[in-house]
Design a protein around this motif. Structure first.
Motif, PDB file in Angstrom:
ATOM      1  N   SER A 532       4.879   1.532  -0.839  1.00 56.89           N
ATOM      2  CA  SER A 532       5.823   2.431  -1.510  1.00 56.89           C
ATOM      3  C   SER A 532       7.031   2.735  -0.634  1.00 56.89           C
ATOM      4  O   SER A 532       7.022   2.528   0.580  1.00 56.89           O
ATOM      5  N   ARG A 533       8.057   3.242  -1.296  1.00 58.89           N
ATOM      6  CA  ARG A 533       9.218   3.805  -0.610  1.00 58.89           C
ATOM      7  C   ARG A 533       9.376   5.246  -1.064  1.00 58.89           C
ATOM      8  O   ARG A 533       9.186   5.548  -2.237  1.00 58.89           O
ATOM      9  N   SER A 535      12.091   8.167  -1.486  1.00 63.44           N
ATOM     10  CA  SER A 535      13.530   8.365  -1.537  1.00 63.44           C
ATOM     11  C   SER A 535      13.824   9.629  -2.319  1.00 63.44           C
ATOM     12  O   SER A 535      13.341   9.793  -3.451  1.00 63.44           O
ATOM     13  N   ARG A 604       8.493  -1.600   2.767  1.00 62.47           N
ATOM     14  CA  ARG A 604       8.726  -0.384   3.542  1.00 62.47           C
ATOM     15  C   ARG A 604      10.046  -0.479   4.287  1.00 62.47           C
ATOM     16  O   ARG A 604      10.542  -1.557   4.597  1.00 62.47           O
ATOM     17  N   THR A 605      10.618   0.662   4.568  1.00 61.26           N
ATOM     18  CA  THR A 605      11.853   0.692   5.336  1.00 61.26           C
ATOM     19  C   THR A 605      11.538   0.596   6.824  1.00 61.26           C
ATOM     20  O   THR A 605      10.416   0.842   7.268  1.00 61.26           O
ATOM     21  N   GLN A 608      10.225   3.850   8.093  1.00 63.72           N
ATOM     22  CA  GLN A 608       8.816   4.100   7.789  1.00 63.72           C
ATOM     23  C   GLN A 608       7.907   3.300   8.715  1.00 63.72           C
ATOM     24  O   GLN A 608       6.887   3.791   9.174  1.00 63.72           O
TER      25      GLN A 608
END
Length: 927
Positions: A532-533, A535, A604-605, A608
């Motif tokens: 997940s992300r 935001s 993922r970023t 993260q």
């Protein structure tokens, strides 16, 4: 207007139905007739089931498949094939030999008690032919209860020959011998579903021959393959559906690849960790069981479902099916596959099944007796867990394109008619199921005792003429609910991993509370949280967007979840615990990285990833557990990013949800049986409402998120009649929702300035009761013509041959036909005729008729013209064509075959009555 709505209104919806077509080696003529009966039902595909066929993948099979494929090409239909000769999939058409490289292999153990100190002691190693020693562990007993141990020691190095030589220290000790074996209680002649080579042999045996015969049709007429309830199969059912890891006498799945994974992950501790799968070594056991279950479910997901799905991808067809999900099996060993989401990840659709009366109206909170009347079902799982779990996978896995299939209607018995089928269909649709495998069309001779009801039954099912009404409804609704995006603000954590670790509450218990309060949710597994992300305070998983995560009550969570929670908190994403904050268990496992491959997908970023790495360096389990202690000491209603219902209070959980998110819909009246499903398309939204109550109506004003009261771009869509209708509003402009028991309807929210139906002023006319004066005629399912045309009492006397009549018949009033003496076995259609006088100028140009209680399929004619069909409540309709003077109202009511064929399956279902019971009330009106 939204494109898909335009298509269904024009009759251009696609096909979303592929019923089972059972094969027994029937003649070509019969095969072609049945294919025609399927198409006449409004269905564009079949799933050919081989289970009863005498020559699967043999000359007889290809002869019959050639006929079916030829008929499908001519009719523009598609063909799926159930992928084995016997249930469950994995039998490999009987080609697996005992103790072969493809057969099941098990991990086993036995324990010897010892007391010390005692020097010079040895313990015999018992190995049967084909068994291999993994190792030997000694552990000190901590009390009188067997299996509770401490200070485990690997003593494998002391094995010489067929014994282990070990001096027993002071105290009570257990010596645990761990070995592999081919001897077990799993199904014989079934492949080892965690072994890649065994599954490849399965593909070579079943899939490749179909490719060789029909490769030119693959991807067109030949649609794909269906797996039916494959399993880990380390035991056949002696634990029922409760094959939870840790049973002291249960053999466990094993294989060469699993052996390698164990050694890679656990290294020199491998033997001790394996022994911990049966014994209790405190946190080590929790960690070992968690990691072992992850390894096993990863291998099943990769080697069975994943490998089959990849083969189908390479051959331009699709792979679908389902596993056993019953009452927790979806997260367990034995008949299950250990983890629902991993088990079906490789398929092109998600899938579930509902058979054997597993779902019944009104039994959602209770246990209720199953087929045979001795065992019970968990109503909460089947009503609040099963379909939501399946549909969530369909929404969350991109390759499934939002599609979830349900095998439905099967083995309910002849007591199941179209009324219950319609209810089950709506139950599935409102939870996100949008493809269907009805169970079944059989080629066997009538009456086939194999799992009725059967839809055609060679013309003997009296309800078959109206089965197409259900199928066309199903295709219209499925067309609307495909190709878009489900809107649900709540992610509800899937609880398989929490069960492996210890005490927990199944996710469906929390799901029940949410559904009863019109709070929709997706069930999300731990591994997908890692993909997940976060935001702007929301969690994004694929196309889905969530405002909060709800974690059902559990005693323990794995370290990887604790890491994610700490990460989510730093991003400001709210998490609600439906219970006290759990304890984190240390683990070296990272499920998402290993199975879902999130690092490769780049979901993922970088931030993260960095934060997750920092959590790991600090020891996130310890960090989380420290937080838990602080929160338990200073618990408040608002703890920042984490909200905990310390006493499991339902009201507190609902209050937290209202604090962190805006409801999609809000009902002013309490409606615990009202379900809804919000589906978004590019140019319009559909909100499907269904009243699941068997007896209670829903009447409420509703508020919609993002739509101000009085917004005009809304109307109702009636998928059964395939027409639009206006919405009614209260004085504040809010939409009025009225649903009879078992009634469903779709609210369409279109674009601004869209021309949609508006309410018309209705002027009321005459009200007329029609409870007597009816003439009856009867046609049994075996007859082509109606017999008799008498009044109620006369018709009863004629058919029964009795001197007396029931109270209803004697008085000339409507009555239950099969409750009358001499009529108990009547199965077929009753024709009711009544004449009435009417003046359209004075009484009303149109008629609204409520027929009251009907059992169970209703067809309405006025003055020789067909006006309406109803297969489920409410049995009411509005009709035109009334004339001045005498009018003739004709009603056909058809019951089910259960009254004649009192099959085994129907014994555990209430058998409903027959005929038109009323009261019948007609109202005239003008528009």
């Amino acid at each position: 207007m939204e494109k898909r709505l335009q298509e269904v209104l024009r009759g251009e919806e696609g096909n979303y139905i592929l019923p089972f077509f059972w094969q027994h080696g029937e003649s070509e003529e019969k095969l072609r007739e049945m294919m025609g009966a399927v198409q006449d039902s409004g269905i564009g595909a079949v799933c050919v089931e081989s289970r009863p066929h005498p020559d699967f993948v043999g000359p007889g099979w290809w002869r019959d498949m050639d006929v079916i494929m030829d008929e499908a090409r001519k009719r523009g239909m598609r063909v799926w094939v159930l992928d084995d000769a016997h249930f469950p999939s994995g039998y490999c058409n009987g080609r697996v030999e005992d103790k072969s490289i493809y057969s099941k292999r098990y991990l086993d153990h036995y324990t010897v008690d010892a007391v010390g100190p005692q020097a010079g002691t040895s313990f015999l190693i018992s190995l049967e032919e084909g068994e291999e020693l993994i190792g030997v562990v000694a552990a000190k007993r901590t009390g009188p209860e067997a299996g509770t141990l401490e200070t485990p020691v690997d003593i494998t190095e002391y094995v010489r020959g067929n014994a282990v030589y070990w001096d027993v220290p002071e105290g009570y000790w257990n010596v645990i011998v761990v070995k592999t074996t081919f001897s077990g209680t799993g199904r014989k002649k079934y492949i080892n579903t965690v072994d890649a080579a065994a599954v490849r042999f399965f593909l070579d045996t079943v899939y490749e021959p179909h490719w060789n015969h029909y490769k030119e049709d693959f991807g067109s007429t030949f649609a794909g393959f269906f797996s039916d309830e494959p399993e880990l199969g380390n035991c056949s059912g002696e634990y029922g559906h409760n094959a939870v890891i840790g049973q002291p006498d249960m053999r466990l799945p094993w294989g060469e690849e699993l052996d390698g994974m164990v050694k890679e992950l656990w290294g020199t501790d491998s033997v001790i960790r394996l022994a911990a799968l049966w014994s209790r070594f405190g946190d080590m056991t929790r960690q070992a069981r968690y990691e072992y279950m992850n390894m096993v479910t990863d291998l099943y997901g990769k080697n069975f479902c994943g490998q089959v799905g990849e083969w189908c991808d390479a051959h331009n067809v699709e792979y679908i099916g389902h596993v056993i999900e019953d009452c927790g099996t979806h997260a367990r060993l034995g008949l299950g596959t250990g983890h629902f989401f991993k088990a079906l990840w490789g398929q092109h659709m998600s899938g579930i099944d509902v058979v054997l009366q597993q779902i019944r109206p009104g039994y959602d909170r209770n246990e209720f007796y199953n087929i045979g009347g001795k065992g019970t079902y968990n109503g909460t799982f089947f009503h609040y867990g099963l379909a939501k779990m399946g549909a969530s996978l369909g929404h969350l896995d991109p390759k499934k394109k939002g599609r979830t299939m349900c095998e439905v209607y099967g083995a309910y018995g002849w007591s199941e008619g179209l009324k219950l089928m319609k209810w089950l269909t709506d139950h599935m649709l409102v939870r996100g199921i949008n493809w269907f495998v009805p169970h079944a069309f059989t080629g066997g001779d009538f009456p086939d005792p194999d799992c009725p009801p059967h839809f055609y039954a060679w013309g003997n099912n009296p309800q078959y003429p109206w089965f197409s009404c259900l199928c066309r409804y199903m295709n219209r609704m499925s067309h609307l609910l495909n190709g878009g995006r489900h809107s649900a603000g709540i992610a509800l954590l899937y609880t398989a991993e929490m069960e492996w670790l210890g005490a927990y509450q199944p996710f469906e218990e929390t799901g029940r509370l949410l559904a009863e309060n019109q709070l929709d949710y997706e069930v999300i597994p731990l591994g997908l949280l890692e993909t997940s992300r976060i935001s702007s305070g929301k969690m994004l998983v694929g196309k889905e967007e969530f405002e909060t995560l709800v974690i059902p009550e559990c005693a323990y969570i794995p370290e990887e979840l604790a890491e994610w929670l700490l990460d989510a908190a730093s991003e400001g994403f709210p998490v609600i615990f439906a219970g006290s904050l759990p304890t984190a268990v240390e683990s070296g496992w990272r499920e998402a990285e290993r199975f879902y491959g999130w690092k490769n997908e780049g979901a993922r970023t970088d931030k993260q990833d960095k934060m997750a790495g920092e959590c790991l360096k600090k020891g996130s389990a310890a960090e989380w557990n420290h937080l838990v202690k602080v929160e338990e000491a200073h618990m408040s209603d608002d703890s920042g990013s984490f909200y905990s219902c310390a006493c499991g209070e339902e009201s507190r959980l609902l209050a937290y949800l209202d604090a962190v998110m805006e409801r999609d819909i809000f009902c002013e009246n309490t409606s615990p049986y009202l379900r809804y499903y919000h589906y978004k398309h590019q140019n319009g939204d559909f909100i499907f409402f269904f009243n699941e109550a068997p007896f209670l109506s829903v009447e409420s004003v509703i508020t919609l998120k993002g739509y101000a009261p009085g917004t005009e771009n809304a109307c109702w869509y009636d998928a059964f009649e395939n027409r639009l209708g206006p919405v009614q509003r209260d004085n504040d402009g809010k939409i009025m929702l009225r649903l009879a028991p078992g009634e469903a309807s779709v609210l369409y929210l279109g674009e601004p300035q869209e021309q949609l139906p508006r309410c018309k002023e209705v002027r009321r006319g005459r009200v007329m009761e029609l409870d007597d004066g009816w003439r009856l005629a009867f046609r049994s399912f075996k007859e082509k013509a109606f017999a008799g045309n008498r009044g109620l009492a006369e018709a009863y006397d004629e058919k029964s041959g009795k001197a007396g009549a029931s109270a209803g018949a004697a008085s000339g009033r409507l009555y239950n036909i099969t409750a009358a003496e001499g009529m108990e076995e009547f199965a077929g259609t009753i024709r009711y005729e009544a004449d009435f006088m009417w003046d359209p100028d004075r009484d009303g140009e149109m008629l609204s008729i409520d027929f009251g209680v009907v059992y169970e399929t209703l067809e309405v004619w006025l003055n020789g013209e067909k006006k309406a069909v109803r297969i489920a409540p409410p049995y009411s309709c509005s009709i035109t064509g009334v004339v001045k003077g005498k009018n003739r109202l004709t009603v056909y009511v058809t019951n089910t075959l259960v009254h004649k064929y009192r099959d085994f399956f129907s014994v555990t279902m209430p058998v409903e009555g027959s005929g038109l019971l009323g009261p019948v009330r007609a109202k005239g009106y003008w528009e």
